[in-house]
Write an enzyme that holds these catalytic residues in place. Structure first.
Site, PDB file in Angstrom:
ATOM      1  N   HIS A  17       0.848  -1.192   0.000  1.00 41.00           N
ATOM      2  CA  HIS A  17       0.000   0.000   0.000  1.00 41.00           C
ATOM      3  C   HIS A  17       0.880   1.238   0.000  1.00 41.00           C
ATOM      4  O   HIS A  17       2.108   1.142  -0.065  1.00 41.00           O
ATOM      5  CB  HIS A  17      -1.004  -0.030   1.152  1.00 41.00           C
ATOM      6  CG  HIS A  17      -0.394  -0.042   2.528  1.00 41.00           C
ATOM      7  ND1 HIS A  17       0.260   1.045   3.059  1.00 41.00           N
ATOM      8  CD2 HIS A  17      -0.347  -1.011   3.473  1.00 41.00           C
ATOM      9  CE1 HIS A  17       0.667   0.749   4.277  1.00 41.00           C
ATOM     10  NE2 HIS A  17       0.333  -0.498   4.548  1.00 41.00           N
ATOM     11  N   HIS A  20       4.152   1.553   2.097  1.00 43.40           N
ATOM     12  CA  HIS A  20       5.361   0.880   1.592  1.00 43.40           C
ATOM     13  C   HIS A  20       5.973   1.677   0.443  1.00 43.40           C
ATOM     14  O   HIS A  20       7.187   1.808   0.329  1.00 43.40           O
ATOM     15  CB  HIS A  20       5.037  -0.534   1.108  1.00 43.40           C
ATOM     16  CG  HIS A  20       4.308  -1.366   2.117  1.00 43.40           C
ATOM     17  ND1 HIS A  20       3.053  -1.861   1.896  1.00 43.40           N
ATOM     18  CD2 HIS A  20       4.651  -1.760   3.363  1.00 43.40           C
ATOM     19  CE1 HIS A  20       2.653  -2.536   2.965  1.00 43.40           C
ATOM     20  NE2 HIS A  20       3.611  -2.483   3.877  1.00 43.40           N
ATOM     21  N   CYS A 125       3.371 -10.397  20.363  1.00 41.21           N
ATOM     22  CA  CYS A 125       2.371 -10.046  19.336  1.00 41.21           C
ATOM     23  C   CYS A 125       2.728 -10.759  18.045  1.00 41.21           C
ATOM     24  O   CYS A 125       3.773 -10.494  17.452  1.00 41.21           O
ATOM     25  CB  CYS A 125       2.303  -8.543  19.079  1.00 41.21           C
ATOM     26  SG  CYS A 125       1.242  -8.165  17.645  1.00 41.21           S
ATOM     27  N   CYS A 128       3.229  -8.202  15.055  1.00 40.69           N
ATOM     28  CA  CYS A 128       4.500  -7.451  15.085  1.00 40.69           C
ATOM     29  C   CYS A 128       5.677  -8.404  15.000  1.00 40.69           C
ATOM     30  O   CYS A 128       6.785  -7.979  14.721  1.00 40.69           O
ATOM     31  CB  CYS A 128       4.699  -6.714  16.401  1.00 40.69           C
ATOM     32  SG  CYS A 128       3.578  -5.397  16.754  1.00 40.69           S
ATOM     33  N   CYS A 143      -1.991  -5.532  21.942  1.00 39.42           N
ATOM     34  CA  CYS A 143      -0.912  -4.861  21.212  1.00 39.42           C
ATOM     35  C   CYS A 143      -1.365  -3.435  20.898  1.00 39.42           C
ATOM     36  O   CYS A 143      -2.415  -3.237  20.284  1.00 39.42           O
ATOM     37  CB  CYS A 143      -0.619  -5.612  19.916  1.00 39.42           C
ATOM     38  SG  CYS A 143       0.476  -4.672  18.832  1.00 39.42           S
ATOM     39  N   HIS A 146      -1.508  -3.163  16.840  1.00 42.31           N
ATOM     40  CA  HIS A 146      -2.505  -3.938  16.086  1.00 42.31           C
ATOM     41  C   HIS A 146      -3.837  -4.106  16.809  1.00 42.31           C
ATOM     42  O   HIS A 146      -4.805  -4.595  16.222  1.00 42.31           O
ATOM     43  CB  HIS A 146      -1.921  -5.316  15.728  1.00 42.31           C
ATOM     44  CG  HIS A 146      -0.754  -5.226  14.807  1.00 42.31           C
ATOM     45  ND1 HIS A 146       0.547  -5.260  15.239  1.00 42.31           N
ATOM     46  CD2 HIS A 146      -0.711  -5.043  13.472  1.00 42.31           C
ATOM     47  CE1 HIS A 146       1.351  -5.123  14.195  1.00 42.31           C
ATOM     48  NE2 HIS A 146       0.621  -4.988  13.116  1.00 42.31           N
ATOM     49  N   LYS A 295      -2.841   5.814  11.425  1.00 41.34           N
ATOM     50  CA  LYS A 295      -1.782   5.261  10.585  1.00 41.34           C
ATOM     51  C   LYS A 295      -2.429   4.396   9.507  1.00 41.34           C
ATOM     52  O   LYS A 295      -3.288   3.577   9.800  1.00 41.34           O
ATOM     53  CB  LYS A 295      -0.842   4.390  11.419  1.00 41.34           C
ATOM     54  CG  LYS A 295       0.278   3.823  10.578  1.00 41.34           C
ATOM     55  CD  LYS A 295       1.016   2.684  11.267  1.00 41.34           C
ATOM     56  CE  LYS A 295       2.098   2.129  10.337  1.00 41.34           C
ATOM     57  NZ  LYS A 295       2.581   0.817  10.755  1.00 41.34           N
ATOM     58  N   LYS A 298      -2.352  -2.108   6.876  1.00 39.78           N
ATOM     59  CA  LYS A 298      -3.182  -3.201   6.386  1.00 39.78           C
ATOM     60  C   LYS A 298      -4.075  -3.732   7.504  1.00 39.78           C
ATOM     61  O   LYS A 298      -5.217  -4.092   7.263  1.00 39.78           O
ATOM     62  CB  LYS A 298      -2.312  -4.316   5.797  1.00 39.78           C
ATOM     63  CG  LYS A 298      -1.312  -4.897   6.775  1.00 39.78           C
ATOM     64  CD  LYS A 298      -0.105  -5.505   6.076  1.00 39.78           C
ATOM     65  CE  LYS A 298       0.982  -5.814   7.109  1.00 39.78           C
ATOM     66  NZ  LYS A 298       2.321  -5.716   6.615  1.00 39.78           N
TER      67      LYS A 298
HETATM   68  N1  MSP Z   1       9.360  -6.659   7.711  1.00 36.34           N
HETATM   69  C1  MSP Z   1       9.460  -5.585   8.628  1.00 36.34           C
HETATM   70  C2  MSP Z   1      10.703  -4.752   8.368  1.00 36.34           C
HETATM   71  C3  MSP Z   1      11.988  -5.508   8.371  1.00 36.34           C
HETATM   72  S1  MSP Z   1      13.333  -4.485   7.949  1.00 36.34           S
HETATM   73  C4  MSP Z   1      14.674  -5.411   8.250  1.00 36.34           C
HETATM   74  C5  MSP Z   1       8.230  -4.699   8.514  1.00 36.34           C
HETATM   75  N2  MSP Z   1       7.542  -4.793   7.370  1.00 36.34           N
HETATM   76  S2  MSP Z   1       6.208  -3.966   7.002  1.00 36.34           S
HETATM   77  O1  MSP Z   1       5.712  -4.527   5.786  1.00 36.34           O
HETATM   78  O2  MSP Z   1       5.332  -3.897   8.099  1.00 36.34           O
HETATM   79  O3  MSP Z   1       6.733  -2.526   6.625  1.00 36.34           O
HETATM   80  C6  MSP Z   1       6.949  -1.561   7.613  1.00 36.34           C
HETATM   81  C7  MSP Z   1       7.476  -0.313   6.953  1.00 36.34           C
HETATM   82  O4  MSP Z   1       6.594   0.105   5.892  1.00 36.34           O
HETATM   83  C8  MSP Z   1       7.508   0.881   7.894  1.00 36.34           C
HETATM   84  O5  MSP Z   1       8.675   0.910   8.684  1.00 36.34           O
HETATM   85  C9  MSP Z   1       7.480   2.010   6.912  1.00 36.34           C
HETATM   86  O6  MSP Z   1       8.756   2.135   6.338  1.00 36.34           O
HETATM   87  C10 MSP Z   1       6.491   1.502   5.876  1.00 36.34           C
HETATM   88  N3  MSP Z   1       5.124   1.869   6.219  1.00 36.34           N
HETATM   89  C11 MSP Z   1       4.067   1.034   6.413  1.00 36.34           C
HETATM   90  N4  MSP Z   1       2.961   1.791   6.661  1.00 36.34           N
HETATM   91  C12 MSP Z   1       3.269   3.100   6.639  1.00 36.34           C
HETATM   92  C13 MSP Z   1       2.562   4.294   6.817  1.00 36.34           C
HETATM   93  N5  MSP Z   1       1.263   4.346   7.049  1.00 36.34           N
HETATM   94  N6  MSP Z   1       3.258   5.462   6.728  1.00 36.34           N
HETATM   95  C14 MSP Z   1       4.590   5.480   6.477  1.00 36.34           C
HETATM   96  N7  MSP Z   1       5.283   4.367   6.308  1.00 36.34           N
HETATM   97  C15 MSP Z   1       4.656   3.158   6.376  1.00 36.34           C
HETATM   98  O7  MSP Z   1       7.974  -3.952   9.436  1.00 36.34           O
END
Ligand code: MSP
Length: 502
Positions: A17, A20, A125, A128, A143, A146, A295, A298
């Site tokens: 989304h 990312h 969690c 997480c 959590c 979540h 925030k 998903k």
């Molecule tokens: N897999 C772990 C990260 C491992 S890194 C060695 C993870 N993945 S995640 O799919 O949940 O992605 C998290 C990251 O996605 C956040 O740290 C951020 O960079 C980005 N974001 C996800 N949602 C976001 C927002 N709503 N706003 C900004 N960034 C966001 O955690």
């Protein structure tokens, strides 16, 4: 000079989304900017495929974790060209080459005496994939991220002696006050450390979807150890024919959201210290994109679909909007209405119109050729030091601030058109030299902002540069205001850079 920049690797338990896309575009802007500076850039992104969140999602869907990972990793991989991310490699942690290097690295930590077997009891969690300490638990043992009940875990695990790195980590934060940016996040990480570190689980025995612990086949590594190591392992197989770790490690910059600060700012440096590997130079922690005040995520189900926006308005408009609307490093709200308003007033009007008008006037008054003339010294002075200033800001990952400086010049050029009124000069043959100066100055100003905007909006700037008859590329050294545009043959833009939408 090398520049190695990374994004987080994304979980494959759901589709990509805007959140990312946001981290990835941020890192991409920096990667592209450093390429414009002639540096040897390596830009890494990828997917985090092991661990309980993925195993649970696969179970819910009735497929194997590997099947789910293959399907969803594909969607993240496909996202990259769509958002114009110029990543040099896409790492998947299910890659056997990654797994093997994780085992080698962790074996070193084990051999160096930083691992022991113990009993874990506490709250966990599964979304997480994080063991929660007392101050990270919301009411009713839920959590806080979540909003789901935490699991009470009680299992025999291998532990990493994080506590023994308390002092080295405190020293790190004393000696390197730019290790984590922005400052607020640095302070947060430091107080987490000074608050006292506990040892953490390094393995899980109830899970099979992960990298096997080489000294105990009953266990797989806790997913964060495997995930963080992607930044290091990728260089040995993803950066070309040979192992490029010696040239590219330590990483210059890890970009990520604030949700994963602790893992990167505390656990990751401790792991590297334990294996006697150099630490990354900088971490940049950005905020959340918020939708309806929450925030975007998903699990909360309030995501803006980046594909819809890009289909209608183009990729560059999305890239621009995210970094213009929300200051990189802070939280900020995004909305469709906000997007449309900036699209119209800034992209279509400020920049798009400036480009169309400038090209049209050169076509009409000078037969499509940028006149040979001296640039207007007053306008030139307003561009003094701009390219250097943008580079300095981007050295600190201040993407929004750098964009603001560039945009001030876009607006300056619009004022210049109004002040000089070239359509009046054109009516008076005695003002021919004055008109030459104005047209050259506009073409040159437009060229300079376009060089500097290239990292933000690669497609649009490429189109405009060709229309300006300047196909020499975007080297940052050409971002100085001179008379570079003189003599070029320009062509009108059709369609406009940012067409108006009904
Ligand atoms: N897999 C772990 C990260 C491992 S890194 C060695 C993870 N993945 S995640 O799919 O949940 O992605 C998290 C990251 O996605 C956040 O740290 C951020 O960079 C980005 N974001 C996800 N949602 C976001 C927002 N709503 N706003 C900004 N960034 C966001 O955690």
């Amino acid at each position: 000079m090398a520049f190695y920049v990374t994004t987080p690797i994304y979980y494959v338990n759901a589709a990509p989304h805007l959140g990312h896309a946001y981290s990835t575009i941020g890192a991409d802007i920096l990667a592209r900017h450093h390429r414009q500076r002639g540096e040897d850039v390596f830009f890494l992104t990828g997917t985090d495929e092991h661990g309980e969140p993925v195993a649970l999602a696969a179970e819910r869907e009735g497929v194997t974790p590997k099947e789910l990972a293959d399907r969803n990793a594909r969607r993240f991989e496909d996202l990259m060209p769509r958002i114009n991310a110029s990543n040099d490699f896409f790492i998947r942690t299910s890659d056997p080459r990654h797994k093997q290097r994780v085992q080698e690295f962790m074996q070193r930590i084990y051999d160096n005496g930083h691992v022991y077997k113990g009993m874990y009891e506490g709250w966990y969690c599964p979304r997480c994939a994080d063991f929660k300490s007392d101050n990270e638990i919301a009411e009713g043992n839920t959590c806080p991220i979540h909003r789901i009940p935490l699991d009470r875990e009680d299992e025999e695990n291998w532990f990493f002696r994080l506590s023994s790195f308390q002092e080295p980590l405190e020293r790190l934060y004393t000696e390197r006050d730019d290790f984590v940016r922005p400052r607020q996040r640095f302070n947060e990480a430091r107080s987490f450390i000074t608050g006292g570190l506990n040892d953490i689980s390094l393995s899980r025995s109830k899970l099979t979807w992960g990298v096997e612990v080489p000294w105990d086949a009953e266990h797989v590594f806790y997913v964060w150890f495997d995930a963080l190591l992607n930044y290091y392992t990728a260089l040995s197989f993803g950066a070309g024919e040979s192992d490029r770790t010696p040239e590219l490690w330590p990483a210059d910059l890890h970009v990520m959201g604030k949700d994963i600060l602790k893992f990167h700012a505390v656990i990751w440096p401790a792991m590297l210290l334990a294996a006697e590997v150099e630490l990354p130079r900088h971490l940049f922690i950005h905020g959340y994109l918020l939708l309806d005040g929450e925030k975007m995520s998903k699990s909360l189900g309030n995501v803006l679909d980046p594909f819809e926006v890009m289909d209608k308005y183009g990729t560059d408009a999305l890239r621009y909007y995210c970094f213009r609307e929300v200051s990189f490093g802070q939280d900020g709200a995004v909305s469709t209405a906000g997007f449309e308003s900036r699209y119209e007033s800034e992209l279509a009007n400020d920049y798009g119109n400036l480009a169309s008008r400038t090209l049209a006037m050169i076509a009409r008054y000078r037969d499509g050729q940028v006149p040979h003339a001296e640039a207007d010294p007053a306008l030139a002075a307003d561009f003094d030091g701009l390219a250097e200033e943008v580079s300095e800001l981007l050295d600190r990952a201040e993407i929004t601030q750098a964009l603001e400086r560039i945009w001030q010049r876009v607006r300056r050029l619009n004022r210049y058109v109004e002040e000089q009124a070239p359509w009046k000069l054109a009516k008076d043959p005695g003002q021919a030299a004055g008109l030459d100066t104005v047209l050259l100055s506009l073409a040159e100003g437009l060229r300079v902002v376009t060089v500097l905007l290239h990292a933000y909006m690669p497609e649009t700037t490429q189109r405009l540069m060709s229309a300006l008859g300047q196909d020499d590329g975007f080297a940052i050294g050409t971002g100085a205001f001179a008379a570079t545009a003189a003599g070029a043959t320009v062509t009108p833009l059709d369609p406009a850079l940012f067409p108006k939408h009904a």
